[in-house]
Design a protein around this motif. Structure first.
Motif, PDB file in Angstrom:
ATOM      1  N   GLN A 193      -4.021  17.433   7.180  1.00 43.28           N
ATOM      2  CA  GLN A 193      -3.199  18.067   6.069  1.00 43.28           C
ATOM      3  C   GLN A 193      -3.770  17.409   4.812  1.00 43.28           C
ATOM      4  N   VAL A 194      -4.258  16.182   4.828  1.00 44.54           N
ATOM      5  CA  VAL A 194      -5.029  15.375   3.655  1.00 44.54           C
ATOM      6  C   VAL A 194      -6.326  15.214   4.016  1.00 44.54           C
ATOM      7  N   TYR A 236      -4.874  18.368  -0.316  1.00 47.22           N
ATOM      8  CA  TYR A 236      -4.031  18.639   0.550  1.00 47.22           C
ATOM      9  C   TYR A 236      -3.443  20.037   0.854  1.00 47.22           C
ATOM     10  N   THR A 237      -3.073  19.969   1.873  1.00 44.43           N
ATOM     11  CA  THR A 237      -2.634  21.483   2.319  1.00 44.43           C
ATOM     12  C   THR A 237      -0.987  21.699   2.236  1.00 44.43           C
ATOM     13  N   PHE A 290       2.316  10.722  -3.289  1.00 48.35           N
ATOM     14  CA  PHE A 290       1.061  10.578  -2.878  1.00 48.35           C
ATOM     15  C   PHE A 290       0.749   9.209  -3.289  1.00 48.35           C
ATOM     16  N   LYS A 338      -3.464  21.611  -5.365  1.00 46.43           N
ATOM     17  CA  LYS A 338      -3.154  21.081  -4.246  1.00 46.43           C
ATOM     18  C   LYS A 338      -4.193  19.757  -4.383  1.00 46.43           C
ATOM     19  N   ALA A 368      -0.429  10.989   1.795  1.00 45.91           N
ATOM     20  CA  ALA A 368       0.886  11.610   1.236  1.00 45.91           C
ATOM     21  C   ALA A 368       1.948  11.610   2.198  1.00 45.91           C
ATOM     22  N   CYS A 422      -9.149  13.757  -3.710  1.00 51.13           N
ATOM     23  CA  CYS A 422      -8.148  14.158  -2.498  1.00 51.13           C
ATOM     24  C   CYS A 422      -7.425  15.354  -2.488  1.00 51.13           C
ATOM     25  N   GLY A 443      -5.782  10.294   4.586  1.00 51.93           N
ATOM     26  CA  GLY A 443      -7.234  11.035   4.778  1.00 51.93           C
ATOM     27  C   GLY A 443      -8.109  10.104   5.261  1.00 51.93           C
TER      28      GLY A 443
END
Lengths: 114, 111
Positions: B3-4, B25-26, B33, B71, B92, B23, B102
């Motif tokens: 996701q990150v 993200y989804t 963050f 994002k 996140a 970075c 991440g």
């Protein structure tokens, strides 16, 4: 300043041994966490706790167990260590209040299982 | 599914110049963050955070920018110093319980 401690810092141990990684914080934080991290990889949450007598499993399945008998202490135990458990283990804590969930980390324990 | 994401495993910057760490993200439901810095054999240290309702937060030499439509967030370090050489993790927060990290970007600042 954050005060969170982990012992030992480094541990080399043979397969099948039982080990306990210690984590203590002096900030009175309610939430505590255990992460596992391998080089070049993200931190994976393996256990967390909201407070005394509370333990939850994290997103990454782990054969380890944790306990939270005192607010300041959150030890992690492996009953029978295996080479696949070789990794860095990081402990963290934070207050229960809302906000960015800034977590304070200990220095980590580098575990090597032969 | 990650996701990150931090797609750059490493970055090399000359001292005094700007370092930009990225970075993606989804999950559009993340509400905060954070950026952490990690030296070898130490735990991560919190650097700076940003709420999802903001697009910029500044703290000394560190500025984080958030682009919600893309994002994407970035950490700017100006000016870069040799002591900034470390691994930087983007994280996140989907709620007050957890952080999702991440894979990190290794920054090297050379003289």
């Amino acid at each position: 300043e954050a005060d969170i401690y982990q012992t030992p810092r480094y541990l080399v141990i043979g397969t099948g041994k039982k080990i306990t990684l210690e984590c203590s914080q002096t900030m009175g934080h309610d939430k505590m966490y255990w992460y596992q991290q391998d080089p070049g990889m993200e931190l994976h949450l393996i256990h967390y706790s909201y407070g005394v007598n509370s333990t939850e499993k994290g997103d990454l399945s782990s054969e380890s167990t944790v306990s939270r008998i005192r607010t300041e202490h959150f030890p992690l135990t492996l009953e029978s260590a295996r080479p696949s458990h070789t990794s860095q283990y990081l402990c963290a804590s934070t207050r229960l209040a809302g906000g960015p969930n800034e977590q304070f980390f200990g220095p980590g324990t580098r575990l090597t299982v032969l | 599914d990650q996701q990150v994401k931090q797609n750059s495993p490493s970055l090399s910057v000359q001292e005094g110049r700007i370092s930009i760490l990225n970075c993606d993200y989804t999950n559009s439901m993340f509400d905060y963050f954070l950026w952490y810095k990690k030296y070898p054999a130490e735990g991560p240290t919190f650097l700076i955070s940003i709420s999802s309702i903001k697009d910029k937060n500044e703290d000394g030499r560190f500025t984080v920018f958030l682009n919600k439509s893309a994002k994407h967030l970035s950490l700017h370090i100006v000016p870069s110093q040799p002591g900034d050489s470390a691994v930087y993790f983007c994280a996140a927060s989907p709620n007050t319980d957890k952080l999702i990290f991440g894979t990190g970007t290794r920054l090297q600042v050379f003289p």
